[in-house]
Scaffold this motif. Structure first.
Motif, mmCIF file in Angstrom:
data_model
loop_
_atom_site.group_PDB
_atom_site.id
_atom_site.type_symbol
_atom_site.label_atom_id
_atom_site.label_comp_id
_atom_site.label_asym_id
_atom_site.label_seq_id
_atom_site.Cartn_x
_atom_site.Cartn_y
_atom_site.Cartn_z
ATOM 1 N N CYS A 20 0.851 -1.206 0.000
ATOM 2 C CA CYS A 20 0.000 0.000 0.000
ATOM 3 C C CYS A 20 0.880 1.247 0.000
ATOM 4 O O CYS A 20 0.635 2.192 -0.769
ATOM 5 N N ILE A 47 -5.308 3.987 -0.302
ATOM 6 C CA ILE A 47 -5.012 2.564 -0.562
ATOM 7 C C ILE A 47 -5.053 1.766 0.737
ATOM 8 O O ILE A 47 -5.647 0.688 0.795
ATOM 9 N N TYR A 51 -7.609 -1.211 1.735
ATOM 10 C CA TYR A 51 -7.044 -2.518 2.087
ATOM 11 C C TYR A 51 -7.565 -2.995 3.438
ATOM 12 O O TYR A 51 -7.961 -4.155 3.586
ATOM 13 N N GLY A 109 -6.150 -0.761 -3.490
ATOM 14 C CA GLY A 109 -6.333 -1.215 -2.112
ATOM 15 C C GLY A 109 -7.180 -2.477 -2.042
ATOM 16 O O GLY A 109 -6.906 -3.384 -1.248
#
Length: 160
Positions: A20, A47, A51, A109
């Motif tokens: 990330c 991101i 995630y 992500g």
């Protein structure tokens, strides 16, 4: 408590968070050096946040339907975030590329959250090629600098 227990992220992974950070830094650096919204910090956070939501959903349920629901909600939230970056000025819309970058960052992500780390890096490089390559083409070809992509030269008037 030992060091490995202290550094345990549960359903999250250090490799994914590093991915990330790498992807966010690459895209954010391009945007930040151009003075555009969505710089390095924002890119990494978009991101990483995406995630975290996806990885949490995957860890809480084995149902792909539940994962799809979370994906849908993230997409809705990211759309709202992207809309906030766009504005009109003198009858022209600005920030559309930055809004599109927010979509791409969220997609990256999601990929990382679903375990596609290597693919996310390759797609980050593709996004950078689009950002840098199209800009280079617009600078090289007059026909690509029409309409909203016209470079405006600012003229200063000096009063006597």
């Amino acid at each position: 408590m030992n060091i490995s227990e202290l550094l345990d992220l549960g359903p999250f992974s250090w490799a994914a968070l590093g991915c990330c950070a790498l992807n966010g830094t690459l895209i954010g650096l391009e945007r930040q050096t151009r003075g555009k919204p969505v710089g390095i910090r924002t890119a990494i956070l978009i991101i990483s946040g995406t995630y975290l939501f996806i990885a949490m959903a995957v860890s809480l349920s084995s149902s792909s339907l539940d994962h799809a629901r979370v994906l849908g909600q993230v997409i809705t939230g990211v759309g709202f975030l992207g809309a906030g970056v766009m504005m009109t000025q003198d009858g022209k819309i600005h920030g559309v590329t930055s809004a599109a970058i927010i979509w791409v960052l969220a997609g990256l992500g999601m990929m990382i959250g679903l375990g596609y780390l290597q693919s996310s890096i390759l797609l980050t490089l593709c996004a950078l090629m689009v950002l840098l390559g199209v800009d280079k083409a617009e600078s090289s070809f007059q026909s690509l600098r029409r309409g909203v992509h016209k470079k405006i030269l600012k003229r200063h008037r000096f009063s006597k």
